[in-house]
Scaffold this active site. Structure first.
Site, PDB file in Angstrom:
ATOM      1  N   HIS A  32     142.912 -35.848 -61.279  1.00 23.81           N
ATOM      2  CA  HIS A  32     142.560 -35.227 -60.000  1.00 23.81           C
ATOM      3  C   HIS A  32     141.993 -33.842 -60.282  1.00 23.81           C
ATOM      4  O   HIS A  32     142.497 -33.141 -61.162  1.00 23.81           O
ATOM      5  CB  HIS A  32     143.789 -35.084 -59.099  1.00 23.81           C
ATOM      6  CG  HIS A  32     143.521 -34.234 -57.904  1.00 23.81           C
ATOM      7  ND1 HIS A  32     143.004 -34.749 -56.735  1.00 23.81           N
ATOM      8  CD2 HIS A  32     143.613 -32.880 -57.713  1.00 23.81           C
ATOM      9  CE1 HIS A  32     142.814 -33.758 -55.877  1.00 23.81           C
ATOM     10  NE2 HIS A  32     143.180 -32.617 -56.442  1.00 23.81           N
ATOM     11  N   GLU A  50     146.642 -26.470 -53.636  1.00 21.56           N
ATOM     12  CA  GLU A  50     147.198 -27.310 -54.702  1.00 21.56           C
ATOM     13  C   GLU A  50     147.965 -26.470 -55.731  1.00 21.56           C
ATOM     14  O   GLU A  50     149.011 -26.892 -56.224  1.00 21.56           O
ATOM     15  CB  GLU A  50     146.063 -28.108 -55.364  1.00 21.56           C
ATOM     16  CG  GLU A  50     145.455 -29.113 -54.401  1.00 21.56           C
ATOM     17  CD  GLU A  50     144.158 -29.745 -54.900  1.00 21.56           C
ATOM     18  OE1 GLU A  50     143.685 -29.386 -56.005  1.00 21.56           O
ATOM     19  OE2 GLU A  50     143.626 -30.616 -54.178  1.00 21.56           O
ATOM     20  N   TYR A  80     148.939 -34.744 -51.321  1.00 20.94           N
ATOM     21  CA  TYR A  80     147.906 -35.638 -50.776  1.00 20.94           C
ATOM     22  C   TYR A  80     148.014 -35.799 -49.252  1.00 20.94           C
ATOM     23  O   TYR A  80     147.585 -36.821 -48.716  1.00 20.94           O
ATOM     24  CB  TYR A  80     148.005 -37.007 -51.453  1.00 20.94           C
ATOM     25  CG  TYR A  80     147.416 -37.033 -52.853  1.00 20.94           C
ATOM     26  CD1 TYR A  80     146.082 -36.695 -53.073  1.00 20.94           C
ATOM     27  CD2 TYR A  80     148.173 -37.423 -53.960  1.00 20.94           C
ATOM     28  CE1 TYR A  80     145.528 -36.722 -54.347  1.00 20.94           C
ATOM     29  CE2 TYR A  80     147.616 -37.467 -55.241  1.00 20.94           C
ATOM     30  CZ  TYR A  80     146.298 -37.110 -55.419  1.00 20.94           C
ATOM     31  OH  TYR A  80     145.731 -37.143 -56.678  1.00 20.94           O
ATOM     32  N   ASN A 123     143.032 -43.487 -60.897  1.00 20.74           N
ATOM     33  CA  ASN A 123     141.773 -43.072 -61.528  1.00 20.74           C
ATOM     34  C   ASN A 123     141.933 -41.894 -62.498  1.00 20.74           C
ATOM     35  O   ASN A 123     141.039 -41.078 -62.669  1.00 20.74           O
ATOM     36  CB  ASN A 123     140.727 -42.763 -60.439  1.00 20.74           C
ATOM     37  CG  ASN A 123     141.201 -41.690 -59.489  1.00 20.74           C
ATOM     38  OD1 ASN A 123     142.310 -41.177 -59.631  1.00 20.74           O
ATOM     39  ND2 ASN A 123     140.382 -41.329 -58.531  1.00 20.74           N
ATOM     40  N   LYS A 163     146.978 -37.924 -64.179  1.00 27.01           N
ATOM     41  CA  LYS A 163     147.891 -38.867 -63.531  1.00 27.01           C
ATOM     42  C   LYS A 163     148.731 -39.589 -64.594  1.00 27.01           C
ATOM     43  O   LYS A 163     148.359 -39.632 -65.777  1.00 27.01           O
ATOM     44  CB  LYS A 163     147.072 -39.821 -62.661  1.00 27.01           C
ATOM     45  CG  LYS A 163     146.318 -39.043 -61.564  1.00 27.01           C
ATOM     46  CD  LYS A 163     145.579 -39.909 -60.572  1.00 27.01           C
ATOM     47  CE  LYS A 163     144.872 -39.020 -59.553  1.00 27.01           C
ATOM     48  NZ  LYS A 163     144.156 -39.779 -58.507  1.00 27.01           N
TER      49      LYS A 163
HETATM   50  P1  CMP Z   1     141.953 -37.931 -56.271  1.00 22.38           P
HETATM   51  O1  CMP Z   1     140.764 -37.230 -56.789  1.00 22.38           O
HETATM   52  O2  CMP Z   1     143.273 -37.640 -56.873  1.00 22.38           O
HETATM   53  O3  CMP Z   1     142.031 -37.641 -54.700  1.00 22.38           O
HETATM   54  C1  CMP Z   1     142.510 -38.576 -53.759  1.00 22.38           C
HETATM   55  C2  CMP Z   1     142.892 -39.880 -54.385  1.00 22.38           C
HETATM   56  O4  CMP Z   1     143.029 -40.970 -53.494  1.00 22.38           O
HETATM   57  C3  CMP Z   1     141.769 -40.328 -55.317  1.00 22.38           C
HETATM   58  O5  CMP Z   1     141.699 -39.505 -56.440  1.00 22.38           O
HETATM   59  C4  CMP Z   1     142.195 -41.753 -55.577  1.00 22.38           C
HETATM   60  O6  CMP Z   1     143.290 -41.797 -56.481  1.00 22.38           O
HETATM   61  C5  CMP Z   1     142.671 -42.153 -54.193  1.00 22.38           C
HETATM   62  N1  CMP Z   1     141.600 -42.826 -53.423  1.00 22.38           N
HETATM   63  C6  CMP Z   1     140.555 -42.236 -52.826  1.00 22.38           C
HETATM   64  N2  CMP Z   1     139.796 -43.155 -52.186  1.00 22.38           N
HETATM   65  C7  CMP Z   1     140.388 -44.342 -52.394  1.00 22.38           C
HETATM   66  C8  CMP Z   1     140.079 -45.657 -51.983  1.00 22.38           C
HETATM   67  N3  CMP Z   1     139.008 -45.942 -51.225  1.00 22.38           N
HETATM   68  N4  CMP Z   1     140.913 -46.648 -52.357  1.00 22.38           N
HETATM   69  C9  CMP Z   1     141.984 -46.360 -53.105  1.00 22.38           C
HETATM   70  N5  CMP Z   1     142.349 -45.120 -53.524  1.00 22.38           N
HETATM   71  C10 CMP Z   1     141.552 -44.109 -53.166  1.00 22.38           C
END
Ligand code: CMP
Length: 143
Positions: A116, A127, A50, A113, A10
């Site tokens: 992905h 994807e 997403y 975070n 990211k």
């Molecule tokens: P990712 O693994 O990219 O897949 C979906 C993304 O949604 C996840 O990482 C986070 O970036 C986001 N995400 C998933 N759950 C939450 C949550 N409860 N609150 C905020 N962001 C979320």
């Protein structure tokens, strides 16, 4: 049989200079990088990528975190690559992710975070078509 998975870093991982550190973790584990690129993730690509999360409370924050920004994406191959990579990445919420995992070592924010990784072979195919339309999917993945 080897499995494939897709990972993308990211924008914050790139801004913080963590690209080399994160990629080297996958290399040291023994996974093969079969495709890798830096690309601009448009808002439309982010929304398609997403789409399963559309309607959730974090959807617009998520799109703002990754959309209209540069990402680094790669496809990895190796034995049980999907579960191995998800173990190296750690739990979605970096606060809950174990130390030693990528999110556990470098993150705090649940939406931003850092990384992905595909959660199933079906997700990998979906994807890869979005981020690597030029990538020729191995025959075992073609429908
Ligand atoms: P990712 O693994 O990219 O897949 C979906 C993304 O949604 C996840 O990482 C986070 O970036 C986001 N995400 C998933 N759950 C939450 C949550 N409860 N609150 C905020 N962001 C979320």
């Amino acid at each position: 049989m080897d499995e494939y998975t897709l990972v993308f870093l990211k924008p914050s991982a790139i801004e913080r200079g963590l690209v080399g550190e994160i990629i080297s973790r996958f290399e040291r584990k023994g996974l093969e990088i079969v495709a890798l690129k830096s690309l601009y993730m448009t808002r439309e690509m982010a929304e398609e990528f997403y789409s399963v999360h559309r309607g959730k409370h974090f959807f617009s924050d998520l799109i703002n975190t990754v959309g209209e920004k540069k990402i680094v994406a790669f496809i990895l191959r190796g034995r049980s690559a999907i579960s191995v990579v998800r173990a190296l990445v750690g739990a979605t919420d970096p606060v809950k992710a174990s130390p030693g995992t990528i999110r556990g070592d470098y993150g705090l924010d649940i939406t931003d975070n850092l990384i992905h990784a595909s959660d199933s072979p079906e997700s990998f195919v979906r994807e890869a078509k979005i981020l690597f339309p030029e990538f020729e999917l191995p025959s075992e993945y073609s429908d």
